[in-house]
Design a protein around this motif. Structure first.
Motif, PDB file in Angstrom:
ATOM      1  N   THR A  45       0.975  -1.064   0.066  1.00 34.57           N
ATOM      2  CA  THR A  45       0.149  -0.107  -0.074  1.00 34.57           C
ATOM      3  C   THR A  45       0.780   1.164  -0.038  1.00 34.57           C
ATOM      4  OG1 THR A  45      -0.048   0.032   2.422  1.00 34.57           O
ATOM      5  CG2 THR A  45      -1.950  -1.184   1.492  1.00 34.57           C
ATOM      6  N   HIS A  46       0.305   2.575  -0.182  1.00 32.10           N
ATOM      7  CA  HIS A  46       1.146   3.482  -0.241  1.00 32.10           C
ATOM      8  C   HIS A  46       0.544   4.764   1.053  1.00 32.10           C
ATOM      9  CE1 HIS A  46       0.551   1.981  -4.172  1.00 32.10           C
ATOM     10  NE2 HIS A  46       1.796   2.377  -4.652  1.00 32.10           N
ATOM     11  N   ALA A  47       0.263   3.933   1.924  1.00 28.16           N
ATOM     12  CA  ALA A  47      -0.592   4.751   3.214  1.00 28.16           C
ATOM     13  C   ALA A  47       0.530   5.969   3.610  1.00 28.16           C
ATOM     14  CB  ALA A  47      -0.545   3.906   4.245  1.00 28.16           C
ATOM     15  N   ARG A  48       1.724   5.866   3.765  1.00 25.20           N
ATOM     16  CA  ARG A  48       2.506   6.890   4.177  1.00 25.20           C
ATOM     17  C   ARG A  48       2.677   7.936   3.287  1.00 25.20           C
ATOM     18  NH1 ARG A  48       5.426   5.511   8.590  1.00 25.20           N
ATOM     19  NH2 ARG A  48       5.664   3.173   9.239  1.00 25.20           N
ATOM     20  N   GLN A  49       2.627   7.638   1.914  1.00 27.10           N
ATOM     21  CA  GLN A  49       2.811   8.715   1.031  1.00 27.10           C
ATOM     22  C   GLN A  49       1.504   9.386   0.851  1.00 27.10           C
ATOM     23  OE1 GLN A  49       3.573   7.350  -3.075  1.00 27.10           O
ATOM     24  NE2 GLN A  49       3.131   9.239  -3.780  1.00 27.10           N
ATOM     25  N   ILE A  50       0.585   8.765   0.983  1.00 30.23           N
ATOM     26  CA  ILE A  50      -1.078   9.407   0.945  1.00 30.23           C
ATOM     27  C   ILE A  50      -1.134  10.257   2.176  1.00 30.23           C
ATOM     28  CG2 ILE A  50      -3.438   8.742   0.826  1.00 30.23           C
ATOM     29  CD1 ILE A  50      -2.693   6.339  -0.690  1.00 30.23           C
ATOM     30  N   LEU A  51      -0.817   9.883   3.262  1.00 31.75           N
ATOM     31  CA  LEU A  51      -1.132  10.444   4.206  1.00 31.75           C
ATOM     32  C   LEU A  51      -0.126  11.999   4.367  1.00 31.75           C
ATOM     33  CD1 LEU A  51      -1.418   7.959   7.256  1.00 31.75           C
ATOM     34  CD2 LEU A  51      -3.104   9.283   6.091  1.00 31.75           C
ATOM     35  N   ALA A  52       1.337  11.835   3.862  1.00 36.02           N
ATOM     36  CA  ALA A  52       1.957  12.862   3.741  1.00 36.02           C
ATOM     37  C   ALA A  52       1.446  14.001   2.792  1.00 36.02           C
ATOM     38  CB  ALA A  52       3.289  12.349   3.357  1.00 36.02           C
ATOM     39  N   ASP A  53       0.924  13.438   1.656  1.00 28.43           N
ATOM     40  CA  ASP A  53       0.462  14.180   0.494  1.00 28.43           C
ATOM     41  C   ASP A  53      -0.863  15.027   1.324  1.00 28.43           C
ATOM     42  OD1 ASP A  53       2.270  13.449  -1.247  1.00 28.43           O
ATOM     43  OD2 ASP A  53       0.685  12.028  -2.371  1.00 28.43           O
ATOM     44  N   LEU A  54      -1.524  14.564   2.111  1.00 25.07           N
ATOM     45  CA  LEU A  54      -2.488  15.185   2.744  1.00 25.07           C
ATOM     46  C   LEU A  54      -2.241  16.086   3.708  1.00 25.07           C
ATOM     47  CD1 LEU A  54      -4.948  12.049   3.731  1.00 25.07           C
ATOM     48  CD2 LEU A  54      -5.341  14.210   1.802  1.00 25.07           C
ATOM     49  N   GLY A  55      -0.716  16.345   4.051  1.00 22.64           N
ATOM     50  CA  GLY A  55      -0.201  17.328   4.948  1.00 22.64           C
ATOM     51  C   GLY A  55      -0.057  16.701   6.362  1.00 22.64           C
ATOM     52  N   TYR A  56      -0.214  15.380   6.697  1.00 19.47           N
ATOM     53  CA  TYR A  56       0.275  14.734   7.955  1.00 19.47           C
ATOM     54  C   TYR A  56       1.507  15.001   8.245  1.00 19.47           C
ATOM     55  CZ  TYR A  56      -4.464  12.378   8.252  1.00 19.47           C
ATOM     56  OH  TYR A  56      -5.770  12.196   8.432  1.00 19.47           O
ATOM     57  N   SER A  57       2.059  15.288   9.449  1.00 16.55           N
ATOM     58  CA  SER A  57       3.398  15.361   9.730  1.00 16.55           C
ATOM     59  C   SER A  57       3.919  13.929  10.138  1.00 16.55           C
ATOM     60  CB  SER A  57       3.528  16.269  11.142  1.00 16.55           C
ATOM     61  OG  SER A  57       2.940  15.296  12.158  1.00 16.55           O
ATOM     62  N   GLY A  58       4.999  13.795  10.224  1.00 17.85           N
ATOM     63  CA  GLY A  58       5.680  12.429  10.563  1.00 17.85           C
ATOM     64  C   GLY A  58       4.985  11.797  11.675  1.00 17.85           C
ATOM     65  N   GLY A  59       5.010  12.628  12.927  1.00 16.27           N
ATOM     66  CA  GLY A  59       4.274  12.268  13.909  1.00 16.27           C
ATOM     67  C   GLY A  59       2.850  11.827  13.814  1.00 16.27           C
ATOM     68  N   GLN A  60       2.238  12.546  13.068  1.00 18.20           N
ATOM     69  CA  GLN A  60       0.801  12.329  12.920  1.00 18.20           C
ATOM     70  C   GLN A  60       0.620  10.984  12.078  1.00 18.20           C
ATOM     71  OE1 GLN A  60      -0.224  15.933  10.928  1.00 18.20           O
ATOM     72  NE2 GLN A  60      -1.801  16.451  12.726  1.00 18.20           N
ATOM     73  N   ILE A  61       1.470  10.783  11.118  1.00 14.15           N
ATOM     74  CA  ILE A  61       1.496   9.697  10.218  1.00 14.15           C
ATOM     75  C   ILE A  61       1.593   8.234  11.095  1.00 14.15           C
ATOM     76  CG2 ILE A  61       2.656   8.198   8.313  1.00 14.15           C
ATOM     77  CD1 ILE A  61       3.228  10.888   7.050  1.00 14.15           C
ATOM     78  N   GLU A  62       2.595   8.206  11.846  1.00 15.61           N
ATOM     79  CA  GLU A  62       2.965   7.364  12.788  1.00 15.61           C
ATOM     80  C   GLU A  62       1.881   6.898  13.766  1.00 15.61           C
ATOM     81  OE1 GLU A  62       5.245   5.299  12.198  1.00 15.61           O
ATOM     82  OE2 GLU A  62       6.047   6.724  10.525  1.00 15.61           O
ATOM     83  N   GLN A  63       1.444   7.988  14.446  1.00 15.20           N
ATOM     84  CA  GLN A  63       0.184   7.834  15.324  1.00 15.20           C
ATOM     85  C   GLN A  63      -0.979   7.363  14.489  1.00 15.20           C
ATOM     86  OE1 GLN A  63      -1.166  11.404  17.151  1.00 15.20           O
ATOM     87  NE2 GLN A  63      -2.740  10.594  18.534  1.00 15.20           N
ATOM     88  N   THR A  64      -1.339   7.742  13.374  1.00 16.22           N
ATOM     89  CA  THR A  64      -2.538   7.098  12.330  1.00 16.22           C
ATOM     90  C   THR A  64      -2.311   5.739  12.574  1.00 16.22           C
ATOM     91  OG1 THR A  64      -2.965   9.423  11.580  1.00 16.22           O
ATOM     92  CG2 THR A  64      -3.840   7.529  10.601  1.00 16.22           C
ATOM     93  N   LEU A  65      -1.186   5.351  11.816  1.00 14.47           N
ATOM     94  CA  LEU A  65      -0.862   3.928  11.464  1.00 14.47           C
ATOM     95  C   LEU A  65      -0.852   3.117  12.697  1.00 14.47           C
ATOM     96  CD1 LEU A  65       2.054   4.429   8.835  1.00 14.47           C
ATOM     97  CD2 LEU A  65      -0.443   4.047   8.529  1.00 14.47           C
ATOM     98  N   ALA A  66      -0.367   3.695  13.773  1.00 13.12           N
ATOM     99  CA  ALA A  66      -0.252   2.857  15.088  1.00 13.12           C
ATOM    100  C   ALA A  66      -1.810   2.428  15.734  1.00 13.12           C
ATOM    101  CB  ALA A  66       0.563   3.547  16.259  1.00 13.12           C
ATOM    102  N   GLN A  67      -2.923   3.412  15.324  1.00 17.58           N
ATOM    103  CA  GLN A  67      -4.244   3.178  15.943  1.00 17.58           C
ATOM    104  C   GLN A  67      -4.865   2.156  14.973  1.00 17.58           C
ATOM    105  OE1 GLN A  67      -5.670   7.110  15.002  1.00 17.58           O
ATOM    106  NE2 GLN A  67      -5.287   7.668  17.134  1.00 17.58           N
ATOM    107  N   GLY A  68      -4.206   1.438  14.044  1.00 18.18           N
ATOM    108  CA  GLY A  68      -4.621   0.203  13.261  1.00 18.18           C
ATOM    109  C   GLY A  68      -5.769   0.491  12.311  1.00 18.18           C
ATOM    110  N   GLY A  69      -6.506   1.567  12.169  1.00 14.30           N
ATOM    111  CA  GLY A  69      -7.579   1.864  11.177  1.00 14.30           C
ATOM    112  C   GLY A  69      -7.200   2.024   9.848  1.00 14.30           C
ATOM    113  N   VAL A  70      -5.632   2.299   9.589  1.00 15.08           N
ATOM    114  CA  VAL A  70      -5.088   2.683   8.211  1.00 15.08           C
ATOM    115  C   VAL A  70      -3.909   1.936   8.109  1.00 15.08           C
ATOM    116  CG1 VAL A  70      -4.033   4.541   6.670  1.00 15.08           C
ATOM    117  CG2 VAL A  70      -6.177   4.725   8.403  1.00 15.08           C
ATOM    118  N   SER A  71      -3.600   1.576   6.972  1.00 19.12           N
ATOM    119  CA  SER A  71      -2.460   0.639   6.770  1.00 19.12           C
ATOM    120  C   SER A  71      -1.998   0.526   5.214  1.00 19.12           C
ATOM    121  CB  SER A  71      -2.428  -0.955   7.180  1.00 19.12           C
ATOM    122  OG  SER A  71      -3.431  -1.618   6.588  1.00 19.12           O
TER     123      SER A  71
END
Length: 381
Positions: free
Chosen positions: A355-381
């Motif tokens: 998947t391209h989750a990290r790239q997509i979240l970064a393109d949405l403007g998520y910071s590195g910390g927000q990306i890691e937090q979002t992925l850690a919550q398990g609803g997105v991968s």
């Protein structure tokens, strides 16, 4: 150069068949298509591997649990930045998820919300399960396919899923996106395969209304009723196609088959003579191999082509000269169509299983910390 749809972002909710094909077309022509898949990934079809599914090419992919809070938050952020959305669920499913048109257009008033179904969003059949064969049956299309005296023959799933469904949806998406670019509001597209396959039958309905198309199979000019619009078996068990409708092309076909001097072949458009002329043509064609007919007919105006198999078609010189097929990710496949004189389509790129989750979240403007937090919550991968 960028494709004609460069700069457009389309959100695709994973499905089978017509929805992915419509999204493939948009991606082929330059749109950024982000495919939302269920956690664990999505197969492209029965017993298939997404990495070899041509309909899934040239996409970004992200797995989202649409029932989780983190997943819903990412979905809303994606929709807020999107130009279009495509879903192919049964009517009411997206509404129950809180992702229906009302909610999404409130979030993004310029959104083009494409809905792909068989029966449509409304009508007595709207909540029934079905497939291509059922949709084209209801539109009157299936009744027209087949030979005289035989039952209707489904044209695989070309007419409902892809012609009447996916291509109508892709056309509707582009039309509505153009409307938005000209200052209009977002809208909902109700693309139904019954409607689309009925529309594809417009010429035949016209012919029937004009009185020269019989509401029967295999007795009309274009449905194998006419001897000059049919396929014929060659000596080696292969087939050729003939379609010389115009008199000058028919005359050329008769010359090349050696039947020009046969008076029985002169009454081209007399249906009462079609069976007799078909028998003569069948006998002549069976005397030579397909390759022999190819040598005789190619380059002429006899309206001829060999009937090629799926393995043969990519290697034919005409298809090779136009690069009609290509190999990507080890998969041989048709290339994008149509072609443009001054803008490019997207070369096919097959999914790599990631998947391209990290790239997509970064393109949405998520910071590195927000990306890691979002992925850690398990609803997105």
């Amino acid at each position: 150069m960028p494709g004609p749809l460069d700069g457009l972002r389309i959100i695709e909710f994973a499905g089978l068949g017509p929805g992915p094909f419509a999204c493939m077309m948009l991606a082929d022509h330059g749109a950024e298509v982000i495919r939302i898949e269920r956690p664990g990934g999505t197969k492209g079809g029965p017993e298939s591997d997404a990495r070899t599914d041509i309909l899934l090419r040239s996409r970004k992919r992200i797995a989202i649990d649409m029932k989780s809070d983190s997943g819903k938050a990412v979905l809303r952020d994606l929709v807020a930045t999107a130009d279009g959305l495509i879903e192919g669920f049964r009517p009411g499913v997206m509404e129950r998820l809180g992702l229906g048109p009302d909610e999404m257009l409130l979030l993004n008033p310029k959104l083009v919300y494409g809905r792909m179904t068989g029966w449509g969003q409304t009508g007595p059949y709207a909540q029934m399960a079905g497939h291509d064969i059922n949709y084209i049956a209801l539109s009157g299309a299936l009744h027209a396919f087949g030979r005289k005296g035989e039952k209707p023959t489904p044209p695989i799933n070309m007419m409902g899923d892809f012609g009447g469904g996916a291509m109508m949806l892709a056309f509707g998406m582009v039309s509505a996106l153009l409307h938005v670019q000209r200052g209009g509001d977002g809208t909902v597209i109700d693309a139904a395969m019954t409607d689309g396959s009925a529309l594809l039958m417009s010429m035949i309905y016209s012919f029937h209304g004009q009185g020269w198309w019989k509401d029967e199979r295999g007795v009309n000019m274009l449905d194998t009723g006419a001897h000059f619009y049919d396929v014929y078996e060659t000596r080696d068990g292969k087939f050729i196609s003939l379609g010389p409708i115009e008199p000058q092309f028919y005359a050329r076909m008769l010359e090349l088959t050696g039947l020009a001097d046969d008076p029985a072949m002169a009454a081209q458009t007399d249906p009462t003579k079609w069976n007799e002329m078909r028998d003569k043509l069948t006998k002549v064609i069976a005397e030579k191999t397909r390759d022999e007919w190819d040598a005789i007919m190619t380059g002429s105006d006899a309206c001829y082509a060999p009937v090629l198999s799926l393995t043969e078609a990519p290697d034919h010189p005409h298809n090779q000269s136009r690069a009609t097929f290509a190999t990507a990710g080890g998969v041989r496949q048709p290339t994008p169509a149509p072609r443009y004189s001054s803008i490019a389509t997207t070369p096919p790129e097959m999914p790599d299983g990631q998947t391209h989750a990290r790239q997509i979240l970064a393109d949405l403007g998520y910071s590195g910390g927000q990306i890691e937090q979002t992925l850690a919550q398990g609803g997105v991968s």
